[in-house]
Design a protein around this motif. Structure first.
Motif, mmCIF file in Angstrom:
data_model
loop_
_atom_site.group_PDB
_atom_site.id
_atom_site.type_symbol
_atom_site.label_atom_id
_atom_site.label_comp_id
_atom_site.label_asym_id
_atom_site.label_seq_id
_atom_site.Cartn_x
_atom_site.Cartn_y
_atom_site.Cartn_z
ATOM 1 N N TRP A 23 32.097 65.920 -15.613
ATOM 2 C CA TRP A 23 33.356 66.654 -15.413
ATOM 3 C C TRP A 23 34.519 65.894 -16.047
ATOM 4 C CZ3 TRP A 23 36.308 67.315 -10.179
ATOM 5 C CH2 TRP A 23 37.243 68.346 -10.291
ATOM 6 N N LEU A 27 37.156 66.937 -18.920
ATOM 7 C CA LEU A 27 38.598 66.962 -18.618
ATOM 8 C C LEU A 27 39.391 66.078 -19.589
ATOM 9 C CD1 LEU A 27 38.601 66.834 -14.711
ATOM 10 C CD2 LEU A 27 39.207 68.783 -16.165
ATOM 11 N N ALA A 59 34.368 74.264 -21.920
ATOM 12 C CA ALA A 59 34.904 74.669 -20.612
ATOM 13 C C ALA A 59 33.873 75.390 -19.752
ATOM 14 C CB ALA A 59 36.142 75.548 -20.804
ATOM 15 N N MET A 63 32.141 71.863 -18.471
ATOM 16 C CA MET A 63 33.192 71.526 -17.515
ATOM 17 C C MET A 63 33.065 72.278 -16.184
ATOM 18 S SD MET A 63 37.246 71.127 -18.342
ATOM 19 C CE MET A 63 37.825 72.791 -18.073
ATOM 20 N N ARG A 64 32.912 73.598 -16.240
ATOM 21 C CA ARG A 64 32.817 74.368 -14.993
ATOM 22 C C ARG A 64 31.579 74.015 -14.178
ATOM 23 N NH1 ARG A 64 33.299 79.914 -16.367
ATOM 24 N NH2 ARG A 64 35.530 79.735 -16.120
ATOM 25 N N MET A 67 32.073 70.623 -12.578
ATOM 26 C CA MET A 67 33.006 70.664 -11.455
ATOM 27 C C MET A 67 32.313 71.217 -10.203
ATOM 28 S SD MET A 67 36.401 72.942 -10.693
ATOM 29 C CE MET A 67 35.363 74.373 -10.539
ATOM 30 N N MET A 101 42.746 67.513 -9.160
ATOM 31 C CA MET A 101 41.899 67.535 -10.362
ATOM 32 C C MET A 101 41.363 68.945 -10.600
ATOM 33 S SD MET A 101 40.726 65.018 -12.489
ATOM 34 C CE MET A 101 40.297 63.535 -11.603
ATOM 35 N N THR A 102 41.002 69.624 -9.535
ATOM 36 C CA THR A 102 40.526 71.001 -9.647
ATOM 37 C C THR A 102 41.652 71.908 -10.140
ATOM 38 O OG1 THR A 102 38.920 70.588 -7.887
ATOM 39 C CG2 THR A 102 39.430 72.893 -8.385
ATOM 40 N N HIS A 105 41.945 71.306 -13.766
ATOM 41 C CA HIS A 105 40.821 72.012 -14.391
ATOM 42 C C HIS A 105 41.192 73.479 -14.623
ATOM 43 C CE1 HIS A 105 36.399 73.167 -14.614
ATOM 44 N NE2 HIS A 105 36.973 74.310 -14.317
ATOM 45 N N GLU A 106 41.719 74.116 -13.585
ATOM 46 C CA GLU A 106 42.097 75.532 -13.695
ATOM 47 C C GLU A 106 43.248 75.731 -14.674
ATOM 48 O OE1 GLU A 106 40.330 78.024 -12.651
ATOM 49 O OE2 GLU A 106 38.925 76.593 -11.762
ATOM 50 N N PRO A 134 44.255 63.540 -15.681
ATOM 51 C CA PRO A 134 42.969 63.182 -15.058
ATOM 52 C C PRO A 134 42.754 61.674 -14.961
ATOM 53 C CG PRO A 134 42.611 64.125 -17.239
ATOM 54 C CD PRO A 134 44.061 64.298 -16.919
#
Length: 149
Positions: A23, A27, A59, A63-64, A67, A101-102, A105-106, A134
């Motif tokens: 993750w 990021l 992503a 990444m998703r 996460m 961090m989430t 991410h969004e 991050p």
């Protein structure tokens, strides 16, 4: 259930660490792609299309899922008896940073969608600055967990 979590603890912790590394790598890399996309590719043409595809795959394929895995294994650790000292401050500091961090991410996902639509509202310099978010959150998270302040 708690016996199963305790038995699985080394595996859960290992998978959590692997997920976090994946993750974090994404990021760190996605904002760098945005910098180059902004400064070198523009918002149309074949180079733009290549950057858009790279950003989308990073992503959505890396990444998703990373996460989600980080959250799943992290919550499994939280529910493992004896792992978290809820009377200390560090679990709350870590939780706040993971939520932040989430959110970051969004935010990146929204920027990725904008690039895909041929829109961008930020400069390369702004993406470079956002790339530090991050890092700061990671430092606080690691210090919270290891030093337990």
């Amino acid at each position: 259930m708690s016996d199963l979590l305790a038995l699985a603890y080394p595996w859960t912790k290992s998978l959590h660490i692997i997920s976090v590394i994946s993750w974090m790598a994404a990021l760190f890399y996605l904002p760098r792609l945005f910098v180059h996309h902004t400064e070198k590719a523009g918002l149309s043409g074949s180079t733009h299309d290549i950057f858009t595809q790279m950003e989308f795959k990073l992503a959505t394929v890396i990444m998703r899922p990373a996460m989600i895995a980080t959250w799943v294994f992290g919550l499994a650790l939280v529910f493992t008896p004896g792992i978290v000292d809820w009377s200390a401050i560090w679990p709350y500091t870590k939780a706040a940073c993971v939520i932040a961090m989430t959110g970051f991410h969004e935010w990146l996902m929204a920027r990725m969608r904008e690039f895909g639509e041929g829109q961008n509202q930020f400069t390369g310099r702004q993406y470079r600055l956002m790339n530090e978010v991050p890092t700061v959150l990671m430092i606080v998270i690691v210090l919270s967990v290891v030093v337990k302040f």
